[in-house]
Design a protein around this motif. Structure first.
Motif, PDB file in Angstrom:
ATOM      1  N   ASP A 104       2.222   1.574   4.555  1.00  0.00           N
ATOM      2  CA  ASP A 104       3.666   1.800   4.499  1.00  0.00           C
ATOM      3  C   ASP A 104       3.909   3.247   4.942  1.00  0.00           C
ATOM      4  OD1 ASP A 104       6.240   2.684   3.343  1.00  0.00           O
ATOM      5  OD2 ASP A 104       6.252   0.757   2.307  1.00  0.00           O
ATOM      6  N   PRO A 105       4.841   3.484   5.865  1.00  0.00           N
ATOM      7  CA  PRO A 105       5.044   4.852   6.358  1.00  0.00           C
ATOM      8  C   PRO A 105       5.482   5.835   5.292  1.00  0.00           C
ATOM      9  CG  PRO A 105       6.784   3.386   7.129  1.00  0.00           C
ATOM     10  CD  PRO A 105       5.730   2.520   6.522  1.00  0.00           C
ATOM     11  N   ARG A 106       5.910   5.325   4.138  1.00  0.00           N
ATOM     12  CA  ARG A 106       6.315   6.226   3.061  1.00  0.00           C
ATOM     13  C   ARG A 106       5.125   6.784   2.277  1.00  0.00           C
ATOM     14  NH1 ARG A 106      10.583   2.028   0.586  1.00  0.00           N
ATOM     15  NH2 ARG A 106       8.824   0.693   1.229  1.00  0.00           N
ATOM     16  N   VAL A 107       3.923   6.227   2.531  1.00  0.00           N
ATOM     17  CA  VAL A 107       2.727   6.782   1.897  1.00  0.00           C
ATOM     18  C   VAL A 107       2.288   7.968   2.750  1.00  0.00           C
ATOM     19  CG1 VAL A 107       0.417   6.311   1.015  1.00  0.00           C
ATOM     20  CG2 VAL A 107       2.124   4.486   1.049  1.00  0.00           C
ATOM     21  N   ASP A 108       2.874   9.132   2.476  1.00  0.00           N
ATOM     22  CA  ASP A 108       2.681  10.305   3.325  1.00  0.00           C
ATOM     23  C   ASP A 108       1.217  10.672   3.498  1.00  0.00           C
ATOM     24  OD1 ASP A 108       5.435  10.958   3.863  1.00  0.00           O
ATOM     25  OD2 ASP A 108       5.601  11.617   1.791  1.00  0.00           O
TER      26      ASP A 108
ATOM     27  N   GLY B 290       1.238   7.642 -10.128  1.00  0.00           N
ATOM     28  CA  GLY B 290       2.089   8.628  -9.493  1.00  0.00           C
ATOM     29  C   GLY B 290       3.481   8.078  -9.313  1.00  0.00           C
ATOM     30  N   LEU B 291       4.293   8.798  -8.578  1.00  0.00           N
ATOM     31  CA  LEU B 291       5.609   8.307  -8.214  1.00  0.00           C
ATOM     32  C   LEU B 291       5.466   7.269  -7.108  1.00  0.00           C
ATOM     33  CD1 LEU B 291       7.525  11.723  -8.173  1.00  0.00           C
ATOM     34  CD2 LEU B 291       7.428  10.026 -10.023  1.00  0.00           C
ATOM     35  N   ASP B 292       6.562   6.636  -6.735  1.00  0.00           N
ATOM     36  CA  ASP B 292       6.517   5.638  -5.677  1.00  0.00           C
ATOM     37  C   ASP B 292       5.900   6.221  -4.415  1.00  0.00           C
ATOM     38  OD1 ASP B 292       7.762   3.931  -7.401  1.00  0.00           O
ATOM     39  OD2 ASP B 292       9.692   3.893  -6.357  1.00  0.00           O
ATOM     40  N   HIS B 293       4.907   5.515  -3.865  1.00  0.00           N
ATOM     41  CA  HIS B 293       4.239   5.854  -2.604  1.00  0.00           C
ATOM     42  C   HIS B 293       3.433   7.151  -2.677  1.00  0.00           C
ATOM     43  CE1 HIS B 293       7.848   3.378  -1.461  1.00  0.00           C
ATOM     44  NE2 HIS B 293       6.842   2.625  -1.074  1.00  0.00           N
TER      45      HIS B 293
ATOM     46  N   ASP C 218      10.361 -12.654 -16.565  1.00  0.00           N
ATOM     47  CA  ASP C 218      10.938 -12.227 -15.290  1.00  0.00           C
ATOM     48  C   ASP C 218      10.984 -10.706 -15.179  1.00  0.00           C
ATOM     49  OD1 ASP C 218      11.276 -14.771 -14.335  1.00  0.00           O
ATOM     50  OD2 ASP C 218      13.400 -14.925 -14.874  1.00  0.00           O
ATOM     51  N   ILE C 219      11.283 -10.032 -16.277  1.00  0.00           N
ATOM     52  CA  ILE C 219      11.285  -8.561 -16.276  1.00  0.00           C
ATOM     53  C   ILE C 219       9.888  -8.040 -15.956  1.00  0.00           C
ATOM     54  CG2 ILE C 219      11.475  -6.532 -17.778  1.00  0.00           C
ATOM     55  CD1 ILE C 219      13.787  -8.048 -19.208  1.00  0.00           C
ATOM     56  N   LEU C 220       8.891  -8.615 -16.590  1.00  0.00           N
ATOM     57  CA  LEU C 220       7.515  -8.176 -16.370  1.00  0.00           C
ATOM     58  C   LEU C 220       7.064  -8.480 -14.943  1.00  0.00           C
ATOM     59  CD1 LEU C 220       6.093  -9.415 -19.775  1.00  0.00           C
ATOM     60  CD2 LEU C 220       6.572  -7.037 -19.149  1.00  0.00           C
ATOM     61  N   ARG C 221       7.461  -9.625 -14.427  1.00  0.00           N
ATOM     62  CA  ARG C 221       7.132  -9.959 -13.035  1.00  0.00           C
ATOM     63  C   ARG C 221       7.733  -8.928 -12.092  1.00  0.00           C
ATOM     64  NH1 ARG C 221       8.484 -16.233 -12.052  1.00  0.00           N
ATOM     65  NH2 ARG C 221       7.616 -15.736  -9.997  1.00  0.00           N
ATOM     66  N   SER C 222       8.961  -8.543 -12.339  1.00  0.00           N
ATOM     67  CA  SER C 222       9.622  -7.558 -11.484  1.00  0.00           C
ATOM     68  C   SER C 222       8.922  -6.203 -11.590  1.00  0.00           C
ATOM     69  CB  SER C 222      11.098  -7.433 -11.876  1.00  0.00           C
ATOM     70  OG  SER C 222      11.734  -6.440 -11.104  1.00  0.00           O
ATOM     71  N   GLN C 223       8.567  -5.795 -12.807  1.00  0.00           N
ATOM     72  CA  GLN C 223       7.855  -4.525 -12.993  1.00  0.00           C
ATOM     73  C   GLN C 223       6.540  -4.522 -12.217  1.00  0.00           C
ATOM     74  OE1 GLN C 223       7.276  -3.922 -17.189  1.00  0.00           O
ATOM     75  NE2 GLN C 223       9.465  -3.895 -17.647  1.00  0.00           N
ATOM     76  N   MET C 224       5.792  -5.603 -12.310  1.00  0.00           N
ATOM     77  CA  MET C 224       4.506  -5.659 -11.630  1.00  0.00           C
ATOM     78  C   MET C 224       4.683  -5.726 -10.120  1.00  0.00           C
ATOM     79  SD  MET C 224       2.265  -5.162 -13.848  1.00  0.00           S
ATOM     80  CE  MET C 224       0.976  -5.247 -12.618  1.00  0.00           C
ATOM     81  N   SER C 225       5.686  -6.452  -9.653  1.00  0.00           N
ATOM     82  CA  SER C 225       5.945  -6.535  -8.222  1.00  0.00           C
ATOM     83  C   SER C 225       6.236  -5.159  -7.641  1.00  0.00           C
ATOM     84  CB  SER C 225       7.112  -7.485  -7.957  1.00  0.00           C
ATOM     85  OG  SER C 225       7.448  -7.514  -6.591  1.00  0.00           O
ATOM     86  N   THR C 226       7.053  -4.385  -8.342  1.00  0.00           N
ATOM     87  CA  THR C 226       7.380  -3.040  -7.884  1.00  0.00           C
ATOM     88  C   THR C 226       6.158  -2.133  -7.947  1.00  0.00           C
ATOM     89  OG1 THR C 226       9.652  -3.313  -8.648  1.00  0.00           O
ATOM     90  CG2 THR C 226       8.906  -1.068  -8.263  1.00  0.00           C
ATOM     91  N   THR C 227       5.374  -2.269  -8.992  1.00  0.00           N
ATOM     92  CA  THR C 227       4.172  -1.448  -9.140  1.00  0.00           C
ATOM     93  C   THR C 227       3.171  -1.737  -8.029  1.00  0.00           C
ATOM     94  OG1 THR C 227       4.495  -1.385 -11.541  1.00  0.00           O
ATOM     95  CG2 THR C 227       2.297  -0.825 -10.710  1.00  0.00           C
ATOM     96  N   VAL C 228       2.977  -3.006  -7.713  1.00  0.00           N
ATOM     97  CA  VAL C 228       2.057  -3.374  -6.640  1.00  0.00           C
ATOM     98  C   VAL C 228       2.575  -2.854  -5.298  1.00  0.00           C
ATOM     99  CG1 VAL C 228       1.193  -5.339  -5.313  1.00  0.00           C
ATOM    100  CG2 VAL C 228       1.051  -5.361  -7.803  1.00  0.00           C
ATOM    101  N   ALA C 229       3.863  -2.958  -5.061  1.00  0.00           N
ATOM    102  CA  ALA C 229       4.437  -2.581  -3.769  1.00  0.00           C
ATOM    103  C   ALA C 229       4.472  -1.080  -3.552  1.00  0.00           C
ATOM    104  CB  ALA C 229       5.849  -3.151  -3.639  1.00  0.00           C
ATOM    105  N   ARG C 230       4.523  -0.294  -4.629  1.00  0.00           N
ATOM    106  CA  ARG C 230       4.783   1.135  -4.468  1.00  0.00           C
ATOM    107  C   ARG C 230       3.745   2.050  -5.103  1.00  0.00           C
ATOM    108  NH1 ARG C 230      11.302   1.260  -5.895  1.00  0.00           N
ATOM    109  NH2 ARG C 230      11.934  -0.330  -4.365  1.00  0.00           N
TER     110      ARG C 230
END
Length: 641
Positions: free
Chosen positions: A535-539, A313-316, A283-295
């Motif tokens: 995503d609008p955060r991807v400047d 890089g950093l998020d977005h 579950d920890i690894l799933r969460s890490q990958m989910s965040t990595t894919v999203a950001r």
């Protein structure tokens, strides 16, 4: 999780063979790609790409390092980086899968000849490396941060698994067995209390444990994963996050540092979590990958935004013109997400595998399999320079595909992926078959009761979205055929055994029934091109749009535009026009040439003056095909009017 150990056995023909999980992978003896997009790439791989890699490791001396080590010509005769051995091993993994897939006797002879040269260089205690440990060289394991000894072992072990699961026990597999035993002795609980700066040994040892049935190798993989993140490696200019030694695996929230290192480590951690039935770690690894894919992931599925450190890089933080998106990171991401798919049964992971296969891995090699992209930019501002055909190139710029690199991890990684690609297409459970990737293929396996089932797939995907599955052999009792309907495929339909087509939602679509030989299931995926916004955060791409068609990301190339792609904007209010008959599909968009007046200072109020030309239609090509027609500029994200 369902225990599937009774059916996996030694995992014949399988790159990975987990002992438990929701889905059981199929091996190369159960899935045969028969043509189409991926069949073409397997053909080129077997006839040209693997041989090209073999010629280069001989030409620049990386294979010869083993001869020099035996003949006492070290350290002066050593060529390549400290990890040059690893590319010989990845080449051998590709050869092993290809021999298993085709029975190529001539290639098998070359494999055995390489084996004999490597065997002579192995020390009596199992140690095997051409860059350390001999007179005049640095001592063994004296540079764990940069030496890559365990990393190289990891690729050797994975090559040994490929050989063992296709050909059987031979001299090469015995070399690998001695290396694996040496690692457990040298780095076990009472051994060196550290890890390698480049993860890879973890995923290899976990799979070697599955192959051998010996839990000591899994225990060593687990130990390496538990040690990492506790500052066991020395600090470096990039910081310990570069090699994931800053935060323990169980405490991290997102992948960071060197992208390939982070993803190989995650793949190994998934294997350990599955074998240990450790739901918390998974579950920890799933969460890490989910965040990595999203950001932290590009539209193509590429990972790694920084050229410095080949890192996330950093998020977005995802600038298209500075996208590193190393080909090896795409392959490592496929390794992670395929493992997650098998462990959880969630078809969203299959979507991610598809995205990376078509838009990162397929983009790397040229059509003839003899030149490659190392990195995968999403915006080429200036035309590239044609690299010399007989010189290894630097790796840091996406200009044009080069025949080889000073660090050539990517060509051999592509070779081993293409050779084993059939294993990614489908899986099985006690009561059914699941199709995850679409290609013309023949699939034959057994369900949980031992009954034989077989089917074949006909499709020209991704040119069109028509996928026809025919049952060739079946049991009397009902069983389930599961089809992945990608998240982009809103409006997909399925017709079963001559019935009318019905709309189906995205995700896993299950058809369960009593089957007869000759029954046909027809899946129709809508391939109309579509606009995609960030995503609008991807400047870096705010105010821009991209175009996708089915699983393919599209790109504008100056060859089609007649001028630089930097000088146009797109009319996203105008319709997209599909051209499915062109290669794997092309799309026309409406663009407007735009000129911005030069000024002595690039900032002003009002903004620098702009002038627009007449709107015109121009085609976009699948991103994987860019730079095939010579030097060009290219972009995926197009500024909107």
């Amino acid at each position: 999780m369902t225990d599937t150990s009774a059916t996996t056995l030694a995992g014949h023909g399988r790159p990975i063979a987990p002992s438990r999980g929701v889905l059981r992978p199929l091996g190369l003896d159960e899935v045969t790609i028969t043509g189409g997009f991926w069949g073409d790439r397997q053909r080129v791989n077997g006839t040209a790409l693997i041989q090209h890699c073999e010629e280069w490791v001989e030409r620049i001396g990386w294979a010869g390092n083993f001869d020099a080590a035996v003949e006492g010509r070290m350290p002066g005769a050593h060529t390549g980086k400290s990890f040059a051995d690893s590319d010989v091993y990845k080449l051998m993994e590709a050869m092993a899968w290809e021999i298993g897939r085709t029975g190529d006797a001539e290639m098998d002879g070359r494999f055995r000849a390489l084996t004999a040269r490597i065997a002579r260089a192995q020390e009596p205690d199992g140690y095997l490396n051409t860059n350390f440990g001999r007179p005049g060289q640095a001592p063994r394991y004296s540079d764990l941060e940069w030496g890559h000894e365990l990393y190289s072992y990891g690729h050797l072990i994975q090559a040994g698994i490929a050989r063992a699961r296709t050909t059987g026990e031979d001299e090469f597999v015995q070399i690998v067995r001695r290396v694996a035993d040496h690692v457990c002795e040298a780095f076990g609980p009472d051994g060196i209390q550290s890890v390698d700066g480049h993860p890879e040994i973890e995923v290899a040892l976990a799979e070697w444990s599955r192959y051998t049935g010996d839990p000591k190798y899994l225990a060593q993989a687990r130990l390496f994963i538990e040690r990492r993140g506790h500052g066991v490696l020395g600090d470096i200019e990039f910081g310990r996050s570069y090699f994931q030694d800053d935060v323990p695996v169980r405490e991290a929230t997102v992948l960071r540092g060197h992208a390939v290192r982070a993803l190989y480590l995650t793949a190994g951690a998934v294997d350990v979590a599955v074998e240990d039935d450790d739901a918390e770690l998974l579950d920890i690894l799933r969460s890490q990958m989910s965040t990595t894919v999203a950001r932290r992931t590009y539209l193509t599925g590429g990972m790694g935004a920084h050229h410095e450190g080949e890192s996330f890089g950093l998020d977005h933080e995802l600038p298209p013109d500075r996208s590193y998106s190393e080909t090896c990171a795409g392959i490592a991401s496929i390794m992670v997400h395929h493992r997650m798919l098998l462990a959880t049964g969630e078809e969203g992971y299959g979507d991610l595998v598809e995205r990376m296969l078509f838009n990162v891995v397929a983009a790397s090699p040229a059509e003839d399999g003899r030149s490659f992209f190392y990195t995968n930019t999403l915006h080429q501002r200036e035309p590239g320079a044609v690299p010399p055909p007989d010189v290894a190139s630097p790796r840091a710029s996406s200009s044009l595909r080069a025949p080889w690199f000073n660090v050539s991890c990517c060509p051999t990684n592509v070779a081993r992926t293409f050779a084993s690609l059939g294993a990614y297409l489908a899986s099985v459970t006690d009561d059914g078959i699941q199709l995850h990737q679409y290609a013309p293929a023949m699939i034959a396996t057994a369900l949980g009761d031992g009954s034989a089932v077989a089917l074949h797939v006909d499709t020209d995907y991704p040119r069109t979205g028509s996928i026809r599955v025919t049952v060739d052999e079946t049991r009397e009792e009902p069983w389930a055929l599961t089809l992945r309907v990608p998240a982009w495929a809103e409006g997909a339909t399925v017709a079963v055994a001559g019935s009318d087509a019905v709309a189906v939602p995205t995700g896993a679509h299950v058809v369960e029934r009593s089957w007869a030989a000759g029954d046909v299931v027809e899946l129709e995926l809508p391939m109309q091109p579509r606009w995609t916004r960030p995503d609008p955060r991807v400047d870096a791409v705010r105010g821009s749009v991209a175009v996708e068609r089915g699983p393919l990301v599209m790109a504008l190339e100056s060859v089609d535009l007649g001028t630089s792609v930097n000088d146009v904007i797109v009319r996203s209010d105008q319709p997209l026009v599909d051209h499915p008959a062109q290669f794997d599909g092309e799309v026309s968009v409406t663009v407007v040439p735009e000129a911005v007046a030069d000024a002595p200072w690039p900032y002003a109020n009002p903004a620098p003056s702009r002038s627009a030309g007449d709107a015109r239609s121009v085609k976009l090509i699948p991103y994987y095909r860019w730079a095939r027609r010579g030097p060009s500029t290219m972009r995926v994200w197009l500024p909107e009017v």
